[in-house]
Motif scaffolding. Structure first.
Motif, PDB file in Angstrom:
ATOM      1  N   MET A   1     -49.589 -11.944  -9.812  1.00 14.67           N
ATOM      2  CA  MET A   1     -48.193 -11.762  -9.467  1.00 14.67           C
ATOM      3  C   MET A   1     -47.937 -10.268  -9.297  1.00 14.67           C
ATOM      4  N   THR A   2     -47.323  -9.895  -8.196  1.00 12.76           N
ATOM      5  CA  THR A   2     -47.047  -8.489  -7.934  1.00 12.76           C
ATOM      6  C   THR A   2     -45.631  -8.149  -8.351  1.00 12.76           C
ATOM      7  N   ARG A   3     -45.499  -6.923  -8.851  1.00 16.66           N
ATOM      8  CA  ARG A   3     -44.168  -6.444  -9.223  1.00 16.66           C
ATOM      9  C   ARG A   3     -43.572  -5.683  -8.057  1.00 16.66           C
ATOM     10  N   ARG A   4     -42.306  -5.890  -7.840  1.00 20.31           N
ATOM     11  CA  ARG A   4     -41.612  -5.129  -6.804  1.00 20.31           C
ATOM     12  C   ARG A   4     -41.326  -3.735  -7.316  1.00 20.31           C
ATOM     13  N   ARG A   5     -41.456  -2.802  -6.471  1.00 21.20           N
ATOM     14  CA  ARG A   5     -41.180  -1.419  -6.819  1.00 21.20           C
ATOM     15  C   ARG A   5     -39.674  -1.214  -6.865  1.00 21.20           C
ATOM     16  N   ARG A   6     -39.218  -0.655  -7.973  1.00 21.68           N
ATOM     17  CA  ARG A   6     -37.771  -0.442  -8.125  1.00 21.68           C
ATOM     18  C   ARG A   6     -37.321   0.734  -7.276  1.00 21.68           C
ATOM     19  N   GLN A   7     -36.161   0.615  -6.717  1.00 24.54           N
ATOM     20  CA  GLN A   7     -35.569   1.683  -5.914  1.00 24.54           C
ATOM     21  C   GLN A   7     -34.354   2.212  -6.664  1.00 24.54           C
ATOM     22  N   PHE A   8     -34.222   3.529  -6.715  1.00 24.23           N
ATOM     23  CA  PHE A   8     -33.121   4.155  -7.431  1.00 24.23           C
ATOM     24  C   PHE A   8     -32.273   4.953  -6.450  1.00 24.23           C
ATOM     25  N   SER A   9     -30.978   4.910  -6.661  1.00 25.44           N
ATOM     26  CA  SER A   9     -30.072   5.652  -5.787  1.00 25.44           C
ATOM     27  C   SER A   9     -30.161   7.136  -6.101  1.00 25.44           C
ATOM     28  N   LEU A  10     -29.729   7.937  -5.167  1.00 28.22           N
ATOM     29  CA  LEU A  10     -29.719   9.377  -5.348  1.00 28.22           C
ATOM     30  C   LEU A  10     -28.820   9.765  -6.522  1.00 28.22           C
ATOM     31  N   GLU A  11     -27.688   9.094  -6.666  1.00 35.47           N
ATOM     32  CA  GLU A  11     -26.764   9.390  -7.759  1.00 35.47           C
ATOM     33  C   GLU A  11     -27.412   9.096  -9.115  1.00 35.47           C
ATOM     34  N   PHE A  12     -28.149   7.993  -9.196  1.00 34.29           N
ATOM     35  CA  PHE A  12     -28.839   7.631 -10.425  1.00 34.29           C
ATOM     36  C   PHE A  12     -29.850   8.713 -10.806  1.00 34.29           C
ATOM     37  N   LYS A  13     -30.647   9.152  -9.822  1.00 30.59           N
ATOM     38  CA  LYS A  13     -31.649  10.175 -10.073  1.00 30.59           C
ATOM     39  C   LYS A  13     -31.000  11.484 -10.515  1.00 30.59           C
ATOM     40  N   GLU A  14     -29.923  11.880  -9.818  1.00 32.32           N
ATOM     41  CA  GLU A  14     -29.245  13.129 -10.156  1.00 32.32           C
ATOM     42  C   GLU A  14     -28.668  13.095 -11.569  1.00 32.32           C
ATOM     43  N   GLU A  15     -28.117  11.961 -11.955  1.00 36.68           N
ATOM     44  CA  GLU A  15     -27.548  11.823 -13.297  1.00 36.68           C
ATOM     45  C   GLU A  15     -28.632  11.936 -14.366  1.00 36.68           C
ATOM     46  N   ALA A  16     -29.758  11.289 -14.143  1.00 36.61           N
ATOM     47  CA  ALA A  16     -30.855  11.342 -15.110  1.00 36.61           C
ATOM     48  C   ALA A  16     -31.417  12.756 -15.215  1.00 36.61           C
ATOM     49  N   VAL A  17     -31.592  13.420 -14.090  1.00 33.52           N
ATOM     50  CA  VAL A  17     -32.105  14.795 -14.085  1.00 33.52           C
ATOM     51  C   VAL A  17     -31.114  15.728 -14.767  1.00 33.52           C
ATOM     52  N   ARG A  18     -29.832  15.537 -14.485  1.00 37.47           N
ATOM     53  CA  ARG A  18     -28.803  16.380 -15.098  1.00 37.47           C
ATOM     54  C   ARG A  18     -28.816  16.245 -16.611  1.00 37.47           C
ATOM     55  N   MET A  19     -29.014  15.031 -17.097  1.00 32.68           N
ATOM     56  CA  MET A  19     -29.040  14.814 -18.546  1.00 32.68           C
ATOM     57  C   MET A  19     -30.209  15.553 -19.192  1.00 32.68           C
ATOM     58  N   VAL A  20     -31.330  15.638 -18.495  1.00 32.78           N
ATOM     59  CA  VAL A  20     -32.488  16.346 -19.040  1.00 32.78           C
ATOM     60  C   VAL A  20     -32.256  17.854 -19.001  1.00 32.78           C
ATOM     61  N   LEU A  21     -31.766  18.357 -17.875  1.00 32.35           N
ATOM     62  CA  LEU A  21     -31.652  19.797 -17.692  1.00 32.35           C
ATOM     63  C   LEU A  21     -30.473  20.417 -18.437  1.00 32.35           C
ATOM     64  N   GLU A  22     -29.364  19.718 -18.494  1.00 29.68           N
ATOM     65  CA  GLU A  22     -28.171  20.297 -19.113  1.00 29.68           C
ATOM     66  C   GLU A  22     -28.067  19.991 -20.602  1.00 29.68           C
ATOM     67  N   GLY A  23     -28.741  18.993 -21.051  1.00 31.88           N
ATOM     68  CA  GLY A  23     -28.676  18.625 -22.456  1.00 31.88           C
ATOM     69  C   GLY A  23     -29.883  19.133 -23.212  1.00 31.88           C
ATOM     70  N   ASP A  24     -29.926  18.798 -24.479  1.00 28.61           N
ATOM     71  CA  ASP A  24     -31.069  19.187 -25.293  1.00 28.61           C
ATOM     72  C   ASP A  24     -31.978  17.987 -25.538  1.00 28.61           C
ATOM     73  N   ARG A  25     -31.969  17.065 -24.596  1.00 34.77           N
ATOM     74  CA  ARG A  25     -32.742  15.835 -24.723  1.00 34.77           C
ATOM     75  C   ARG A  25     -34.050  15.954 -23.958  1.00 34.77           C
ATOM     76  N   THR A  26     -35.036  15.214 -24.409  1.00 36.42           N
ATOM     77  CA  THR A  26     -36.334  15.227 -23.747  1.00 36.42           C
ATOM     78  C   THR A  26     -36.344  14.242 -22.584  1.00 36.42           C
ATOM     79  N   VAL A  27     -37.335  14.408 -21.737  1.00 36.41           N
ATOM     80  CA  VAL A  27     -37.515  13.499 -20.611  1.00 36.41           C
ATOM     81  C   VAL A  27     -37.744  12.081 -21.126  1.00 36.41           C
TER      82      VAL A  27
END
Length: 97
Positions: A1-27
């Motif tokens: 059984m093959t898994r479908r590759r998940r697609q993420f919106s640009l807004e989702f990616k930007e929010e996740a990156v922002r949380m890493v860069l602006e916060g004190d949280r790890t990746v």
């Protein structure tokens, strides 16, 4: 059984990156929260850092670009002369022995 590759919106990616860069949280902690692979988020963060570094790079004007090319040519010529002089020094050093 093959898994479908998940697609993420640009807004989702930007929010996740922002949380890493602006916060004190790890990746890894942000990746767990968003239910994505840590290496995926890490690559998004690296791409963002590279893109923002390129935006900050100052542009080079026409005369400066010409001067850089001239200096690069001169540098290449001097490297060739250095290689020749090293070979000549090695030749004459072996001849005197």
């Amino acid at each position: 059984m093959t898994r479908r590759r998940r697609q993420f919106s640009l807004e989702f990616k930007e929010e996740a990156v922002r949380m890493v860069l602006e916060g004190d949280r790890t990746v890894a902690s942000v990746a767990r929260e968003f239910d994505i692979n840590a290496s995926t988020l890490g690559s998004w963060v690296n791409r963002h850092r590279i893109a923002s570094a390129q935006e900050e790079r100052p542009t080079v004007s026409g005369p400066e670009r010409a001067r850089i090319r001239e200096l690069e040519r001169e540098n290449a010529e001097l490297r060739e002369k250095l290689i020749f002089l090293k070979k000549a020094a090695a030749f004459f050093a072996s001849e005197t022995r």
